[in-house]
Design a protein around this motif. Structure first.
Motif, PDB file in Angstrom:
ATOM      1  N   LYS A 274       0.821  -1.221   0.000  1.00 53.92           N
ATOM      2  CA  LYS A 274       0.000   0.000   0.000  1.00 53.92           C
ATOM      3  C   LYS A 274       0.854   1.270   0.000  1.00 53.92           C
ATOM      4  N   GLY A 275       1.898   1.239  -0.825  1.00 50.45           N
ATOM      5  CA  GLY A 275       2.740   2.408  -1.000  1.00 50.45           C
ATOM      6  C   GLY A 275       3.920   2.498  -0.057  1.00 50.45           C
ATOM      7  N   GLU A 276       4.004   1.589   0.930  1.00 50.20           N
ATOM      8  CA  GLU A 276       5.067   1.673   1.934  1.00 50.20           C
ATOM      9  C   GLU A 276       6.412   1.169   1.415  1.00 50.20           C
ATOM     10  N   GLY A 277       6.399   0.159   0.545  1.00 46.79           N
ATOM     11  CA  GLY A 277       7.636  -0.460   0.093  1.00 46.79           C
ATOM     12  C   GLY A 277       8.655   0.508  -0.480  1.00 46.79           C
ATOM     13  N   PRO A 278       8.289   1.334  -1.479  1.00 43.82           N
ATOM     14  CA  PRO A 278       9.243   2.298  -2.024  1.00 43.82           C
ATOM     15  C   PRO A 278       9.762   3.290  -0.984  1.00 43.82           C
ATOM     16  N   ARG A 279       8.913   3.674  -0.029  1.00 42.14           N
ATOM     17  CA  ARG A 279       9.375   4.577   1.039  1.00 42.14           C
ATOM     18  C   ARG A 279      10.457   3.895   1.874  1.00 42.14           C
ATOM     19  N   ARG A 280      10.260   2.626   2.159  1.00 42.58           N
ATOM     20  CA  ARG A 280      11.243   1.885   2.941  1.00 42.58           C
ATOM     21  C   ARG A 280      12.583   1.842   2.213  1.00 42.58           C
ATOM     22  N   LEU A 281      12.535   1.635   0.894  1.00 39.04           N
ATOM     23  CA  LEU A 281      13.770   1.561   0.122  1.00 39.04           C
ATOM     24  C   LEU A 281      14.480   2.916   0.093  1.00 39.04           C
ATOM     25  N   LYS A 282      13.732   3.991   0.010  1.00 45.37           N
ATOM     26  CA  LYS A 282      14.366   5.315   0.032  1.00 45.37           C
ATOM     27  C   LYS A 282      14.977   5.602   1.405  1.00 45.37           C
ATOM     28  N   ASN A 283      14.356   5.063   2.451  1.00 47.29           N
ATOM     29  CA  ASN A 283      14.944   5.224   3.786  1.00 47.29           C
ATOM     30  C   ASN A 283      16.248   4.438   3.906  1.00 47.29           C
ATOM     31  N   LEU A 284      16.356   3.329   3.178  1.00 53.58           N
ATOM     32  CA  LEU A 284      17.617   2.595   3.131  1.00 53.58           C
ATOM     33  C   LEU A 284      18.728   3.489   2.573  1.00 53.58           C
ATOM     34  N   TYR A 285      18.430   4.216   1.512  1.00 48.94           N
ATOM     35  CA  TYR A 285      19.427   5.112   0.919  1.00 48.94           C
ATOM     36  C   TYR A 285      19.781   6.252   1.882  1.00 48.94           C
ATOM     37  N   PHE A 286      18.804   6.714   2.638  1.00 47.48           N
ATOM     38  CA  PHE A 286      19.075   7.752   3.637  1.00 47.48           C
ATOM     39  C   PHE A 286      20.040   7.224   4.696  1.00 47.48           C
ATOM     40  N   LEU A 287      19.793   6.003   5.164  1.00 48.54           N
ATOM     41  CA  LEU A 287      20.687   5.376   6.125  1.00 48.54           C
ATOM     42  C   LEU A 287      22.093   5.231   5.537  1.00 48.54           C
TER      43      LEU A 287
END
Length: 448
Positions: A274-287
């Motif tokens: 429900k749209g969360e997956g891509p946000r999680r991946l972008k947070n990986l790049y932030f980390l």
């Protein structure tokens, strides 16, 4: 041919599971996971494409080589500490996560890795070391220094603390999931990420709404927003490793590990999550950016002529230090570093209070790792939280690092051996996750 055959087998196993995930036009599976994982990241000027190119073709190969050395492959950890927050004996019932050391371990560690895994099941931690290594590690602690940290560090002098060979205990799928695993992450997100109780996370069991949650997240200060994104990025990285090194086949004769596309889609597909997956991946790049920035900042500490990565072999130690400095100089050369100067700016008293609040929240998260029921998951959870905590310690100690003398002890800023090993191995996990995303892109693009 061998690598290609392995990929085809992985695709074959994954294809058997595909009906559980929505299907569409050719290439749609790839777009659903990665369509929004592109361009600039929030709260920084860097973009995903720059990170991919820098990591996959420059940093990752050098870092991987460094982490295979003796100094970085052995991590001392106490896996027997009781959970400080709730009575938990869930690990007792998990056959695949029991600790059963290999009966013997020779210098041919890599050739014995599969043998040990066969003896120990999926989540077991192989704690065996050669006699030569056991004698060497006794001397290692002489070179450690103590200091404040963002983590609840293990007492390395405890009789329950043991050195673990990380190369014999890779982070991968163990079968640890369900209510026990959910309890760990729920405790982290709900109680330690500055979120008010009336704001529910998306996809939480209580049925949180994305619009309400992200409206709250956008409204908080950058430090608290960054804290949440770091934890989310760490969670995403762990899920990528579990999907990339999944147990595809387990028979009496052999085990087959490889990428499980369905598992990856269930965690990151835009439709499924429900749209969360891509946000999680972008947070990986932030980390990734945060830990990369820490590596670039800590260079003066390791550049001192008197600093050594001690294992007792002078020529080997000198070579490993050169490899380490090569990685750090490469990290410093990254063109679009995160600017941490926006953190804890403004009123000094309020900034100091917020910084301490962040430190205590993160320290609490490190304690939660002792509640993880799977011991191999606990091992990597403790290492990665200590690594991230060390990165935060570095970023918040810039003034002390700048004052480090070229020779002699650095009394103002110290890193212990455990912090150094955790810092680089934790970033190695993040770097590997970014590299694995390239593999999943290629696999998803080929699906029809």
């Amino acid at each position: 041919m061998a690598a290609g055959g392995a990929l085809l087998r992985a695709l074959g196993f994954a294809a058997l599971l595909l009906p559980a995930v929505p299907r569409g036009e050719p290439g749609s599976a790839e777009r659903r996971c990665f369509c929004k994982v592109t361009g600039h990241l929030d709260d920084c000027t860097c973009d995903v494409e720059t990170i991919d190119a820098f990591n996959n073709y420059k940093l990752f190969p050098r870092l991987n080589r460094l982490l295979e050395s003796d100094y970085f492959r052995y991590y001392k950890v106490n896996l027997k500490k009781p959970c400080p927050f709730w009575n938990d004996s869930s690990h007792c019932g998990i056959r695949d996560c029991a600790v059963q050391p290999c009966p013997s371990y020779s210098e041919e560690a890599n050739s014995r890795a599969e043998e040990c895994e066969e003896a120990n099941r999926l989540g077991a931690v192989d704690e065996s070391l050669s006699k030569e290594t056991q004698q060497a590690v006794l001397q290692w602690t002489w070179h450690d220094d103590s200091s404040d940290s963002f983590c609840e560090a293990d007492d390395i002098h405890s009789p329950d603390a043991e050195y673990v060979d990380l190369l014999l205990n890779p982070e991968r799928y163990t079968g640890y999931r369900g209510p026990d695993a959910w309890k760990i992450w729920n405790s982290i997100y709900e109680e330690n990420c500055f979120k008010p109780q009336n704001v529910k996370r998306p996809l939480a069991s209580s049925g949180g709404e994305s619009c309400t949650f992200y409206k709250w997240l956008k409204g908080v200060c950058i430090e608290k927003r960054a804290f949440y994104r770091l934890i989310s990025g760490l969670h995403a990285s762990i899920n990528i490793h579990l999907s990339a090194r999944y147990l595809l086949q387990d028979t009496w004769s052999e085990k087959k590990w490889g990428p499980n596309v369905t598992e990856f889609q269930q965690r990151f597909d835009e439709v499924v999550t429900k749209g969360e997956g891509p946000r999680r991946l972008k947070n990986l790049y932030f980390l990734y950016l945060i830990e990369l920035r820490a590596l670039s900042k800590v260079l003066p500490f390791f550049e001192r002529p008197g600093f050594q990565l001690y294992t007792g072999n002078q020529s080997h130690d000198a070579d490993i230090k050169n490899q380490l400095l090569e990685v750090l100089h490469l990290a410093k050369s990254f063109p679009l570093h995160f600017d941490e100067n926006s953190f804890f700016a403004g009123n000094k008293k309020e900034a100091a209070k917020l910084k301490e609040e962040v430190r205590l929240h993160f320290k609490n998260i490190s304690k939660i790792m002792d509640c993880v029921g799977c011991f191999k998951c606990r091992l990597w959870g403790k290492l990665q939280t200590q690594g991230l905590g060390t990165a935060m310690k570095i970023l918040f100690s810039e003034n002390l690092i700048e004052k480090i003398p070229e020779s002699g002890p650095s009394y103002g800023f110290q890193l212990t051996r455990q912090e150094i090993v955790a810092l680089f191995n934790a970033f190695g996990r993040i770097s590997t996750s970014v590299r694995e995303l390239q593999n999943f892109r290629a696999i998803l693009q080929s699906l029809r």
